[in-house]
Write an enzyme that holds these catalytic residues in place. Structure first.
Site, mmCIF file in Angstrom:
data_model
loop_
_atom_site.group_PDB
_atom_site.id
_atom_site.type_symbol
_atom_site.label_atom_id
_atom_site.label_comp_id
_atom_site.label_asym_id
_atom_site.label_seq_id
_atom_site.Cartn_x
_atom_site.Cartn_y
_atom_site.Cartn_z
ATOM 1 N N ARG A 54 0.864 -1.195 0.000
ATOM 2 C CA ARG A 54 0.000 0.000 0.000
ATOM 3 C C ARG A 54 0.901 1.245 0.000
ATOM 4 O O ARG A 54 0.603 2.232 -0.664
ATOM 5 C CB ARG A 54 -0.914 0.028 1.213
ATOM 6 C CG ARG A 54 -1.623 1.370 1.382
ATOM 7 C CD ARG A 54 -2.743 1.396 2.399
ATOM 8 N NE ARG A 54 -2.527 0.619 3.607
ATOM 9 C CZ ARG A 54 -1.780 0.997 4.638
ATOM 10 N NH1 ARG A 54 -1.119 2.149 4.613
ATOM 11 N NH2 ARG A 54 -1.646 0.223 5.710
ATOM 12 N N TYR A 107 -17.104 16.235 -15.601
ATOM 13 C CA TYR A 107 -17.558 14.846 -15.485
ATOM 14 C C TYR A 107 -18.550 14.736 -14.329
ATOM 15 O O TYR A 107 -18.301 15.233 -13.226
ATOM 16 C CB TYR A 107 -16.357 13.925 -15.254
ATOM 17 C CG TYR A 107 -16.769 12.522 -14.894
ATOM 18 C CD1 TYR A 107 -16.326 11.914 -13.731
ATOM 19 C CD2 TYR A 107 -17.640 11.799 -15.715
ATOM 20 C CE1 TYR A 107 -16.721 10.633 -13.393
ATOM 21 C CE2 TYR A 107 -18.051 10.520 -15.383
ATOM 22 C CZ TYR A 107 -17.584 9.940 -14.214
ATOM 23 O OH TYR A 107 -17.992 8.676 -13.883
ATOM 24 N N ASP A 180 -7.634 18.684 -14.574
ATOM 25 C CA ASP A 180 -7.954 17.310 -14.950
ATOM 26 C C ASP A 180 -7.642 17.186 -16.433
ATOM 27 O O ASP A 180 -8.358 17.728 -17.273
ATOM 28 C CB ASP A 180 -9.430 17.026 -14.663
ATOM 29 C CG ASP A 180 -9.780 15.569 -14.930
ATOM 30 O OD1 ASP A 180 -10.693 15.050 -14.252
ATOM 31 O OD2 ASP A 180 -9.145 14.943 -15.812
ATOM 32 N N LYS A 205 -8.685 5.981 -19.018
ATOM 33 C CA LYS A 205 -8.954 6.511 -20.354
ATOM 34 C C LYS A 205 -7.738 6.407 -21.267
ATOM 35 O O LYS A 205 -7.199 5.345 -21.489
ATOM 36 C CB LYS A 205 -9.482 7.931 -20.231
ATOM 37 C CG LYS A 205 -10.584 8.102 -19.176
ATOM 38 C CD LYS A 205 -11.804 7.264 -19.480
ATOM 39 C CE LYS A 205 -12.961 7.526 -18.530
ATOM 40 N NZ LYS A 205 -12.726 7.234 -17.110
#
Ligand SMILES: C=C(NCc1c(COP(=O)(O)O)cnc(C)c1O)C(=O)O
Length: 388
Positions: A54, A107, A180, A205
């Protein structure tokens, strides 16, 4: 880590940054380190700095280094999704009572994160058009606005914000500019070089590029920002797993090639739609008539693979077109090699219905893939013919 590639071209960095052939095996591609923990040589005796995946994992490290190299930043961070990256960023940099300026076209999931989640612990937000620097400045609340959040191009209306100008507005108010960069990709646009403080990606994406992984990323240059983001990445734990990291890393190697083909195909489709009798408006930053064409031409290498358009006949016609295509698959997401078509109002942006961000019901969004252009055009021609 590969030798210094700071002055190398984008394509070279995409292939060689972030990882050097293994000194023992010579492997030119990083292994998928499917391990949660690492043997220590005595308490705290870490080999290579790894103790728990992690906190850090070698495959994720290779991706994070490559993401930073491609955005021209010093520090990259990889997450399980784009929204996981956004949530970590918000929690690292915002406190109850703070305020964030959001795009008035963004978005739907990003708006939902701010509007339905972050508000629960006191973070306020207000929308502003990214195209209007004065309106963004007016939306800032002195002493309370922590972040000015920008998508450019925006999702799904493909508005263009002037990164350099909006960075100045944010900095004048003591705020940070977040860009973004999902719709443009690192290959087409470099926000940090234009004054942005933080870059966000849904690596689901264009970065991954093959619709086979969900992921997110943050890239910064400032060491202080990196320290707080890294602390929150580990403390919250929304990290990318090693196999997902490996898939995004592999996608990045062909990002430049794919963005060129996405842009080639999208430009042809934008021109085709412009003259079509069933279409009332084509929205593509590469069209001279697009309001943001000049800014996009200045800050983007090319105009990308996303095309939105509005149809005559309203929502029912838009839905009919979405149901009629074959090469363009009806589905959410974007940026993969396959072409996708969707109805934002009913699909990706359904969560913003009835809000300031509601999208037009006659809008259709295309993620233009890298199939043969003639096949894409013929598919759209057939689908549009069913609605005229
Ligand atoms: C899934 C879609 N968008 C995800 C997205 C996200 C969220 O990324 P996720 O990896 O889906 O969590 C963030 N920013 C932008 C600009 C996005 O478009 C979509 O628009 O179809």
């Amino acid at each position: 880590m590969s030798e210094n590639l700071d002055n190398a071209g984008f394509e070279t960095r995409a292939i060689h940054a972030g990882y050097a052939p293994d000194p023992t095996t010579g492997a030119v591609i990083p292994p998928i380190y499917a391990t949660s923990t690492y043997a220590q040589d005595g308490v705290g005796g870490l080999r290579g700095g790894y103790e728990y995946s992690r906190s850090a994992n070698p495959t994720r490290t290779a991706l994070e280094s490559t993401l930073a190299a491609l955005e021209g930043g010093a520090h990259g961070f990889a997450f399980a999704s784009g929204l996981a990256a956004e949530d970590t960023l918000i929690r690292a940099l915002c406190r109850p009572g703070d305020h964030v300026v959001l795009p008035d076209d963004a978005y739907g999931g990003t708006f939902r994160l701010f509007d339905k989640v972050a508000t629960n612990w006191g973070l306020e937000h207000s929308p502003a058009p990214v195209t209007d620097v004065d309106a963004v400045r007016a939306a800032i609340r002195p002493g309370r606005t922590t972040l000015v959040w920008l998508e450019t191009p925006t999702n799904p209306l493909l508005s263009i914000g002037d990164i350099e100008a909006l960075a100045a507005v944010a900095h004048d108010a003591g705020a940070l500019l977040v860009v973004d960069n999902t719709f443009a990709s690192s290959y087409l646009q470099q926000p940090l070089a234009l004054g942005a403080d933080i870059v966000v990606h849904s690596t689901t994406k264009y970065a991954g590029g093959h619709s086979d992984v969900v992921g997110g990323a943050l890239v910064v240059d400032d060491a202080g920002l990196a320290e707080t983001i890294g602390f929150h990445q580990n403390s919250i734990g929304g990290v990318a797993g090693p196999f997902d990291a490996w898939l995004v890393l592999r996608g990045l190697k062909t990002l430049a090639l794919r963005m060129e083909r996405h842009s080639d195909n999208a430009e042809r489709i934008a021109d085709f739609l412009t003259d079509h009798p069933a279409v009332s408006q084509v929205i593509y930053p590469g069209l001279p008539e697009h309001p943001g064409h000049a800014v996009a031409s200045r800050q983007m290498r090319r105009y990308g693979g996303m095309v939105s358009f509005r149809v005559k006949g309203g929502e029912q016609q838009a839905l009919a077109i979405c149901a009629a295509t074959k090469v363009f698959t009806l589905g959410e997401s974007l940026g993969g090699v396959e072409s996708l078509i969707e109805h934002p109002g009913r699909m990706t942006h359904a969560s913003v219905a009835g809000t300031d961000l509601e999208v037009p019901a006659d809008l259709v969004r295309l993620s233009v893939g890298i199939e043969t252009s003639e096949d894409q055009l013929a598919d759209l021609d057939r689908a549009l013919a069913t609605t005229v």
